[in-house]
Write a protein that holds these residues in place. Structure first.
Motif, short mmCIF file in Angstrom:
data_model
loop_
_atom_site.label_atom_id
_atom_site.label_comp_id
_atom_site.label_asym_id
_atom_site.label_seq_id
_atom_site.Cartn_x
_atom_site.Cartn_y
_atom_site.Cartn_z
N ILE A 153 -7.02 66.81 106.53
CA ILE A 153 -6.68 67.76 105.48
C ILE A 153 -5.91 68.88 106.15
O ILE A 153 -6.37 69.44 107.16
CB ILE A 153 -7.95 68.33 104.78
N VAL A 154 -4.74 69.19 105.62
CA VAL A 154 -3.93 70.26 106.19
C VAL A 154 -4.01 71.48 105.25
O VAL A 154 -4.80 72.38 105.44
CB VAL A 154 -2.47 69.80 106.42
N ARG A 155 -3.24 71.43 104.17
CA ARG A 155 -3.33 72.51 103.17
C ARG A 155 -4.33 72.18 102.06
O ARG A 155 -4.66 73.02 101.24
CB ARG A 155 -1.97 72.74 102.54
N MET A 196 7.92 66.73 115.87
CA MET A 196 7.73 65.39 115.33
C MET A 196 9.07 64.67 115.35
O MET A 196 9.91 64.90 114.48
CB MET A 196 7.17 65.49 113.91
N ASP A 230 -7.14 60.62 106.66
CA ASP A 230 -7.09 60.97 108.09
C ASP A 230 -7.27 62.46 108.36
O ASP A 230 -7.81 62.85 109.39
CB ASP A 230 -5.77 60.50 108.71
N THR A 252 2.71 71.56 111.92
CA THR A 252 1.60 72.04 111.09
C THR A 252 1.97 73.45 110.62
O THR A 252 2.65 74.18 111.33
CB THR A 252 0.26 72.11 111.86
N PHE A 296 -3.67 63.97 117.86
CA PHE A 296 -3.18 63.78 116.49
C PHE A 296 -2.25 62.56 116.37
O PHE A 296 -2.06 62.03 115.28
CB PHE A 296 -2.48 65.06 116.00
P1 AMP Z 1 -2.38 68.41 102.69
O1 AMP Z 1 -3.81 68.63 103.07
O2 AMP Z 1 -2.14 68.34 101.24
O3 AMP Z 1 -1.49 69.46 103.34
O4 AMP Z 1 -1.91 67.03 103.28
C1 AMP Z 1 -2.74 66.22 104.05
C2 AMP Z 1 -2.15 64.84 104.20
O5 AMP Z 1 -0.88 64.91 104.85
C3 AMP Z 1 -3.05 63.98 105.04
O6 AMP Z 1 -3.62 63.03 104.20
C4 AMP Z 1 -2.17 63.34 106.07
O7 AMP Z 1 -2.03 61.96 105.81
C5 AMP Z 1 -0.83 64.01 105.95
N1 AMP Z 1 -0.53 64.81 107.14
C6 AMP Z 1 -1.34 65.21 108.13
N2 AMP Z 1 -0.68 65.95 109.04
C7 AMP Z 1 0.58 66.03 108.63
C8 AMP Z 1 1.75 66.66 109.15
N3 AMP Z 1 1.72 67.35 110.29
N4 AMP Z 1 2.91 66.51 108.44
C9 AMP Z 1 2.94 65.81 107.29
N5 AMP Z 1 1.86 65.20 106.75
C10 AMP Z 1 0.70 65.31 107.40
#
Ligand code: AMP
Length: 450
Positions: free
Chosen positions: A348-350, A1, A346, A388, A238
């Motif tokens: 959900i990551v963690r 990034m 947009d 990620t 993405f």
């Molecule tokens: P989380 O699910 O708490 O890990 O964070 C999800 C949020 O982080 C989403 O709402 C995105 O807007 C943002 N996000 C998505 N991908 C990334 C990334 N690779 N790095 C930082 N923020 C992200």
């Protein structure tokens, strides 16, 4: 990034590069740097921090010359420290050269250990440095030939810029993972990760640099080379979902329009019987517009973001619960009391963000929270330039839909389907990389998924 910017033959090269980086700040907030060329020497400054923190008028004045490249970094390979900040500048037997890279090279560890076993000494631990070594070791005559020779040996994602005393080189890998666009300002060519950098400095967008294309920009003009075997394109989906700025145009489309179409498609796939649709700031906004328009439900700004937060803040000694999220986001209490809401984000990551946000919505009195996500579940890490976490930390990799819904305290949860996402990309659907949702990585490589 990362974000990159370059300009050739302009009296204000460094100042414009600084502004270009400002517009690209969302692509990396760890470090920033500029290398300029006055046609005899390269001048260099890089530091940890935001563009606004790193550069002063005096520093920019010292970056003499009519060409420059710049970089903002968010580490996806190599640690976050000054030795890994870019542009990366070296002197070698043919002169000086600096490189700014966005992407990840999947065979860099292999090349690095081969070179080290032959005595090469690396100054950083980022993948980009292998390109510099390969250029320096190449027996080809010109910088452009040496660059092509080097790039033919690396695999993975790269959009990159190289500046020497008297030329600028821009290259995009044959898969086209990361964006790279070409513009012009008062006759001077400019190259950037995204068109939003051109808008800020008043440059005209000319075209995208094509996957597998290398541009040589020097006193004779701009020359295009296509030295690679043609590959199926795998542009990063993405960038459209989250990463690029919505006011940019890339991969042949307006990011804003594409994001809106994801929201509209999501509304068709997973409608919600609610009183209002609420965007999760800021990245959820365009998709929410599409969702609300398609479902004909009023859109309300139920969550407000504080835009004036620095990188650090002094927390009171008595800890406040979820302080980190609360300092950024706060719900509009009166609006939400007793309401059934659909929220659109947009990705959900963690899932820690969604969980905390939904707790805030509940506390504000929302009766039902129907979470809608404008991308499919992220189940696999990216090795091509998006940061990620490993598989074990991606909630969709370890939990099913119902478990995630429970974890984030949602009344219902729906993601955009992969088919729906591909449908939004229309005739270009095949030219994107969806590996973070499928695990089908376009390049075979040896990496630790866990
Ligand atoms: P989380 O699910 O708490 O890990 O964070 C999800 C949020 O982080 C989403 O709402 C995105 O807007 C943002 N996000 C998505 N991908 C990334 C990334 N690779 N790095 C930082 N923020 C992200």
């Amino acid at each position: 990034m990362c974000g990159i910017f370059g300009i050739y033959n302009h009296l204000e090269a460094s100042n414009l590069t600084y502004l270009g980086l400002y517009a690209l700040q969302h692509r990396g907030q760890e470090s920033a740097g500029i290398v300029s060329s006055d046609h005899r020497h390269l001048h260099h400054y890089r530091q940890m921090g935001l563009v606004s923190e790193v550069f002063t008028k005096d520093i920019l004045k010292r970056l003499f010359g009519k060409s420059a490249i710049g970089h903002v970094r968010y580490s996806t390979a190599g640690s976050s420290e000054i030795k890994n900040a870019q542009p990366f500048l070296v002197d070698y037997y043919k002169g000086s050269l600096a490189i700014a890279h966005n992407g990840n090279l999947t065979n860099a560890p292999l090349i690095k250990s081969e070179l080290e076993s032959k005595g090469s000494i690396f100054q950083s631990n980022m993948d980009t440095e292998v390109i510099v070594h390969l250029i320096a070791r190449s027996k080809e005559k010109s910088t452009i030939e040496r660059t092509v020779h080097a790039l033919k040996q690396v695999e993975g994602a790269y959009s990159l810029l190289i500046v020497t005393e008297n030329e600028l080189i821009a290259a995009r890998d044959p898969f086209g993972f990361r964006p790279l666009v070409l513009g012009q300002i008062k006759g001077a060519p400019v190259v950037a990760s995204e068109t939003c950098a051109f808008d800020l400095i008043g440059a005209k967008f000319i075209r995208e640099i094509e996957p597998g294309e290398i541009l040589l920009i020097n006193e004779e003009g701009t020359k295009s080379f296509k030295p690679f075997v043609h590959k199926q394109h795998h542009q990063c989906i993405f960038e459209f979902i989250y990463f690029a700025r919505p006011d940019s145009f890339l991969f042949k489309r307006s990011v804003y329009e594409v994001r809106k179409s994801f929201g509209a498609q999501l509304a068709k796939e997973a409608p919600a019987d609610v009183d209002m649709v609420v965007p999760i700031p800021d990245s959820g906004f365009p998709a929410t517009l599409g969702f609300a328009a398609e479902s004909k439900i009023p859109l309300e700004l139920g969550m407000i973001r504080n835009h004036y937060i620095g990188r650090t803040f002094i927390e009171p000694e008595q800890r406040i619960r979820h302080f980190g999220v609360k300092i950024k986001l706060n719900p509009v209490n009166n609006l939400l009391k007793g309401k059934r809401i659909a929220t659109v984000d947009d990705s959900i990551v963690r899932a820690t963000t969604s969980q905390k946000i939904n707790k805030m919505f509940r506390k504000a009195g929302a009766k039902e929270i129907h979470v809608r996500i404008s991308s499919p579940p992220i189940t696999h890490p990216c090795f091509f330039g998006i940061d990620t976490p490993k598989k074990s930390e991606l909630i969709a990799s370890t939990h099913n839909l119902k478990e995630i819904q429970k974890f984030i305290h949602a009344t219902s949860l729906h993601y955009l389907s992969l088919e729906g996402l591909r449908k939004c990309m229309k005739e270009d659907a095949e030219s994107f990389c969806y590996a973070c949702f499928t695990g089908n990585y376009p390049i075979p490589f040896q990496m630790d998924l866990e």
